[in-house]
Design a protein around this motif. Structure first.
Motif, PDB file in Angstrom:
ATOM      1  N   TYR A   1       2.296  12.038   4.211  1.00  0.00           N
ATOM      2  CA  TYR A   1       3.688  11.600   4.058  1.00  0.00           C
ATOM      3  C   TYR A   1       3.863  10.222   4.669  1.00  0.00           C
ATOM      4  O   TYR A   1       3.304   9.929   5.721  1.00  0.00           O
ATOM      5  N   CYS A   2       4.656   9.399   3.998  1.00  0.00           N
ATOM      6  CA  CYS A   2       4.987   8.085   4.553  1.00  0.00           C
ATOM      7  C   CYS A   2       6.510   8.041   4.703  1.00  0.00           C
ATOM      8  O   CYS A   2       7.228   7.784   3.737  1.00  0.00           O
ATOM      9  N   PHE A   3       6.972   8.352   5.916  1.00  0.00           N
ATOM     10  CA  PHE A   3       8.413   8.366   6.168  1.00  0.00           C
ATOM     11  C   PHE A   3       8.877   6.971   6.575  1.00  0.00           C
ATOM     12  O   PHE A   3       8.278   6.357   7.458  1.00  0.00           O
ATOM     13  N   HIS A   4       9.929   6.511   5.927  1.00  0.00           N
ATOM     14  CA  HIS A   4      10.437   5.166   6.232  1.00  0.00           C
ATOM     15  C   HIS A   4      11.455   5.212   7.365  1.00  0.00           C
ATOM     16  O   HIS A   4      12.276   6.122   7.416  1.00  0.00           O
ATOM     17  N   ALA A   5      11.392   4.221   8.245  1.00  0.00           N
ATOM     18  CA  ALA A   5      12.401   4.075   9.295  1.00  0.00           C
ATOM     19  C   ALA A   5      13.054   2.712   9.090  1.00  0.00           C
ATOM     20  O   ALA A   5      14.050   2.607   8.370  1.00  0.00           O
TER      21      ALA A   5
ATOM     22  N   ARG B   1      -5.051  14.907  12.991  1.00  0.00           N
ATOM     23  CA  ARG B   1      -5.118  13.608  13.668  1.00  0.00           C
ATOM     24  C   ARG B   1      -6.045  12.656  12.899  1.00  0.00           C
ATOM     25  O   ARG B   1      -5.702  11.491  12.659  1.00  0.00           O
ATOM     26  N   GLU B   2      -7.218  13.166  12.501  1.00  0.00           N
ATOM     27  CA  GLU B   2      -8.159  12.334  11.727  1.00  0.00           C
ATOM     28  C   GLU B   2      -7.518  11.892  10.421  1.00  0.00           C
ATOM     29  O   GLU B   2      -7.618  10.726  10.031  1.00  0.00           O
ATOM     30  N   ASN B   3      -6.826  12.812   9.772  1.00  0.00           N
ATOM     31  CA  ASN B   3      -6.175  12.473   8.494  1.00  0.00           C
ATOM     32  C   ASN B   3      -5.083  11.423   8.690  1.00  0.00           C
ATOM     33  O   ASN B   3      -4.971  10.480   7.904  1.00  0.00           O
ATOM     34  N   ALA B   4      -4.290  11.587   9.746  1.00  0.00           N
ATOM     35  CA  ALA B   4      -3.190  10.626   9.982  1.00  0.00           C
ATOM     36  C   ALA B   4      -3.760   9.233  10.260  1.00  0.00           C
ATOM     37  O   ALA B   4      -3.262   8.231   9.732  1.00  0.00           O
ATOM     38  N   TYR B   5      -4.810   9.172  11.068  1.00  0.00           N
ATOM     39  CA  TYR B   5      -5.373   7.853  11.380  1.00  0.00           C
ATOM     40  C   TYR B   5      -6.141   7.250  10.191  1.00  0.00           C
ATOM     41  O   TYR B   5      -6.342   6.053  10.142  1.00  0.00           O
ATOM     42  N   ARG B   6      -6.542   8.083   9.224  1.00  0.00           N
ATOM     43  CA  ARG B   6      -7.107   7.518   7.985  1.00  0.00           C
ATOM     44  C   ARG B   6      -5.958   6.922   7.173  1.00  0.00           C
ATOM     45  O   ARG B   6      -6.031   5.816   6.666  1.00  0.00           O
ATOM     46  N   ALA B   7      -4.865   7.654   7.097  1.00  0.00           N
ATOM     47  CA  ALA B   7      -3.747   7.239   6.237  1.00  0.00           C
ATOM     48  C   ALA B   7      -3.032   5.983   6.746  1.00  0.00           C
ATOM     49  O   ALA B   7      -2.487   5.223   5.942  1.00  0.00           O
ATOM     50  N   VAL B   8      -3.060   5.739   8.045  1.00  0.00           N
ATOM     51  CA  VAL B   8      -2.361   4.537   8.538  1.00  0.00           C
ATOM     52  C   VAL B   8      -3.021   3.266   8.000  1.00  0.00           C
ATOM     53  O   VAL B   8      -2.387   2.216   7.923  1.00  0.00           O
ATOM     54  N   GLN B   9      -4.275   3.394   7.588  1.00  0.00           N
ATOM     55  CA  GLN B   9      -4.978   2.213   7.065  1.00  0.00           C
ATOM     56  C   GLN B   9      -4.572   1.881   5.634  1.00  0.00           C
ATOM     57  O   GLN B   9      -4.881   0.797   5.145  1.00  0.00           O
ATOM     58  N   TRP B  10      -3.920   2.814   4.962  1.00  0.00           N
ATOM     59  CA  TRP B  10      -3.531   2.566   3.562  1.00  0.00           C
ATOM     60  C   TRP B  10      -2.378   1.561   3.463  1.00  0.00           C
ATOM     61  O   TRP B  10      -2.145   0.996   2.410  1.00  0.00           O
TER      62      TRP B  10
ATOM     63  N   GLY C   1       0.788  -1.233   0.000  1.00  0.00           N
ATOM     64  CA  GLY C   1       0.000   0.000   0.000  1.00  0.00           C
ATOM     65  C   GLY C   1       0.818   1.280   0.000  1.00  0.00           C
ATOM     66  O   GLY C   1       0.263   2.370   0.084  1.00  0.00           O
ATOM     67  N   LEU C   2       2.144   1.150  -0.095  1.00  0.00           N
ATOM     68  CA  LEU C   2       2.998   2.342  -0.038  1.00  0.00           C
ATOM     69  C   LEU C   2       2.678   3.334  -1.161  1.00  0.00           C
ATOM     70  O   LEU C   2       2.807   4.550  -0.980  1.00  0.00           O
ATOM     71  N   GLU C   3       2.211   2.805  -2.287  1.00  0.00           N
ATOM     72  CA  GLU C   3       1.930   3.681  -3.441  1.00  0.00           C
ATOM     73  C   GLU C   3       0.729   4.595  -3.183  1.00  0.00           C
ATOM     74  O   GLU C   3       0.544   5.601  -3.867  1.00  0.00           O
ATOM     75  N   SER C   4      -0.075   4.281  -2.153  1.00  0.00           N
ATOM     76  CA  SER C   4      -1.259   5.107  -1.856  1.00  0.00           C
ATOM     77  C   SER C   4      -0.900   6.553  -1.541  1.00  0.00           C
ATOM     78  O   SER C   4      -1.753   7.430  -1.626  1.00  0.00           O
ATOM     79  N   PHE C   5       0.358   6.778  -1.133  1.00  0.00           N
ATOM     80  CA  PHE C   5       0.751   8.129  -0.736  1.00  0.00           C
ATOM     81  C   PHE C   5       1.160   8.998  -1.922  1.00  0.00           C
ATOM     82  O   PHE C   5       1.291  10.211  -1.782  1.00  0.00           O
TER      83      PHE C   5
ATOM     84  N   VAL D   1       8.855   0.990  11.843  1.00  0.00           N
ATOM     85  CA  VAL D   1       8.893   0.693  10.411  1.00  0.00           C
ATOM     86  C   VAL D   1       8.621   1.946   9.572  1.00  0.00           C
ATOM     87  O   VAL D   1       9.406   2.311   8.714  1.00  0.00           O
ATOM     88  N   LEU D   2       7.492   2.597   9.848  1.00  0.00           N
ATOM     89  CA  LEU D   2       7.100   3.774   9.068  1.00  0.00           C
ATOM     90  C   LEU D   2       6.586   4.862   9.997  1.00  0.00           C
ATOM     91  O   LEU D   2       6.097   4.561  11.091  1.00  0.00           O
ATOM     92  N   GLY D   3       6.680   6.095   9.573  1.00  0.00           N
ATOM     93  CA  GLY D   3       6.041   7.213  10.278  1.00  0.00           C
ATOM     94  C   GLY D   3       5.028   7.821   9.328  1.00  0.00           C
ATOM     95  O   GLY D   3       5.402   8.351   8.283  1.00  0.00           O
ATOM     96  N   ILE D   4       3.749   7.691   9.650  1.00  0.00           N
ATOM     97  CA  ILE D   4       2.711   8.224   8.768  1.00  0.00           C
ATOM     98  C   ILE D   4       2.313   9.604   9.275  1.00  0.00           C
ATOM     99  O   ILE D   4       1.779   9.735  10.380  1.00  0.00           O
ATOM    100  N   THR D   5       2.584  10.614   8.469  1.00  0.00           N
ATOM    101  CA  THR D   5       2.291  11.998   8.860  1.00  0.00           C
ATOM    102  C   THR D   5       1.188  12.564   7.977  1.00  0.00           C
ATOM    103  O   THR D   5       1.159  12.297   6.772  1.00  0.00           O
ATOM    104  N   ALA D   6       0.289  13.312   8.600  1.00  0.00           N
ATOM    105  CA  ALA D   6      -0.717  14.042   7.821  1.00  0.00           C
ATOM    106  C   ALA D   6      -0.857  15.433   8.397  1.00  0.00           C
ATOM    107  O   ALA D   6      -0.709  15.644   9.594  1.00  0.00           O
TER     108      ALA D   6
END
Ligand SMILES: Nc1ncnc2c1ncn2[C@@H]1O[C@H](COP(=O)(O)OP(=O)(O)OP(=O)(O)O)[C@@H](O)[C@H]1O
Ligand SMILES: [Mg+2]
Length: 423
Positions: A361-365, A395-404, A350-354, A381-386
């Motif tokens: 943003y999908c920051f890789h760790a 906050r709502e956006n970030a928690y939507r994006a973690v599902q991608w 799902g990384l391409e969703s970003f 593993v990842l830091g999902i930022t919105a």
């Protein structure tokens, strides 16, 4: 210009993204980098502590600027080595990185220059530390002097626990040589806030505030980690507090380092506790925070390279540092079991969703590129930022994006930024 970034975490990915936005930059390299950074930079398999190899690489490729993201190489003197070879580098030299590298040093500095912090005593002898504890007020805070991956701090409720703590730090050397000395300090209560700043030796310009969530589980339960998420700005960090800190903490710290012959150029991270008696310093770090950088840098309006060059050249006073009038939240996706034991090597989907999604943003760790695709390769593993107009929306956006994104053993906290709803 050609830029080399040293490090491999989400912080370095966020730095790389900011650097990539600068029209001045033609090519970015990262040592050693990770799968996400590989999308912006050419990753080279050189470890952050392999100073000789880093210097040789920078010379060979004619790197114009090396940005050192991590604490270990800064404290170890990588910037000095690069400068000795005639190369330009961003970050404090060894004699200034000690601000983070030795907690005993930083406490003595604060005491000498009257910078507000917790009451403390330094020890290089376990017996003396134990004797001191007999009359201490509890809870008490024990800190290994050196770098310990954010794990060298113990908060002890009673004498027995504290003596056990001294033993594990100083005698059993649980944190290695970091525990040859230790600080015992007063326990403070209040809200924690992180403030990052750019420093050119004399001038300091602070970035927007942020707050970290260190514990592994919801409700601040579980073990301390490298950080499970962040939000920015902190609504508790008011204009009045900012003015107080500039006058009594930020500028005095920069001036103190200069007065000690340890001119600080780079990023100072102020860990603050907003106590009833006013803001006090919990700790200093000599670099961007991880994951603080993942919410602060995406909100920065300036050209990162311009700001960094101004720091190196002592011209930061000419920069008007500006941040967007919005908010950002970063939720860390970790491997189940972090920070103790976890498995690696699971395919991330799902990384391409970003791609092409503004404000996400999908920051890789801890990730790695393999023939099958990008797989998990670490605890974080990842830091999902919105971003959002305000914290609630971010906050709502970030928690939507973690599902991608999905991968086996995916774990996260569900309450990043929740404290802000109390405001
Ligand atoms: N005097 C104190 N009173 C209360 N809590 C404290 C005190 N000192 C430290 N802590 C808690 O312990 C955490 C870690 O402490 P500190 O920031 O000094 O350690 P660190 O290992 O350098 O962390 P980091 O990985 O962020 O650099 C703080 O964020 C804070 O929650
Ligand atoms: Mg620290």
């Amino acid at each position: 210009m050609k830029v080399l970034i040293v490090g491999s975490g989400g912080r370095e990915h966020a730095i790389a993204l900011s650097v990539a936005k600068s029209p001045k930059v033609d090519q970015i390299y990262c040592a050693p980098g990770n799968a996400g950074i590989g999308g912006l930079a050419q990753c080279v398999p050189i470890g952050a502590m392999e100073f000789d190899k880093i210097v040789a690489f920078a010379k060979e490729k004619e790197i114009d600027l090396t940005i050192v993201g991590m604490d270990d190489p800064l404290v170890g003197g990588l910037v000095d080595e690069l400068e000795k070879a005639g190369l330009r580098a961003f970050g404090p030299r060894k004699n200034a990185a000690i601000l983070e590298g030795s907690k005993a040093f930083s406490k003595d500095l604060m005491k000498k220059y009257h910078i507000p912090t917790a009451e403390y005593e330094n020890f290089d002898d376990a017996e003396a530390a134990e004797a001191y504890l007999e009359n201490a007020r509890f809870p008490v805070v024990l800190k290994a002097d050196g770098l310990a991956l954010g794990k060298g701090v113990l908060i002890c409720e009673n004498l027995e626990e504290a003596k056990e703590g001294v033993k594990s730090i100083m005698l059993d050397k649980k944190f290695g040589s970091a525990g040859s000395r230790m600080v015992i300090e007063e326990f403070m209560t209040g809200r924690e806030v992180s403030v990052l700043s750019f420093v050119d030796g004399k001038t300091i310009k602070t970035m927007t505030s942020a707050q970290d969530h260190k514990r592994a589980m919801d409700g601040d339960m579980g073990l301390n980690t490298g950080g499970m998420g962040t939000f920015s700005p902190s609504p508790f960090y008011t204009k009045e507090i900012d003015e107080f800190c500039m006058k009594y903490i930020y500028q005095p710290t920069v001036d103190a380092m200069a007065a000690e012959g340890r001119e600080f150029k780079g990023v100072i991270f102020f860990g603050l506790m907003l106590t009833e008696k006013g803001p006090k310093v919990l700790e200093y770090n000599a670099r961007f925070g991880d994951p603080e950088a993942q919410v602060v840098l995406p909100r920065m309006k300036n050209d990162m390279i311009e700001v960094i060059e101004a720091c190196i050249d002592g011209k930061l006073d000419e920069i008007d540092l500006q941040f967007e009038d919005n908010a950002a939240v970063c939720v860390v996706l970790a491997s189940e079991g972090y920070p103790v034991a976890y498995e690696k090597g699971y395919l991330i989907q799902g990384l391409e969703s970003f791609e092409g999604k503004d404000g996400y943003y999908c920051f890789h760790a801890g990730t790695k590129k393999t023939e099958e695709g990008i797989v998990t390769n670490g605890g974080r593993v990842l830091g999902i930022t919105a971003k959002g107009r305000e914290l609630k929306e971010a906050r709502e956006n970030a928690y939507r994006a973690v599902q991608w994104v999905t991968f086996e053993n995916k774990y996260m906290r569900n309450d990043i930024g929740k404290a802000i709803e109390e405001v």
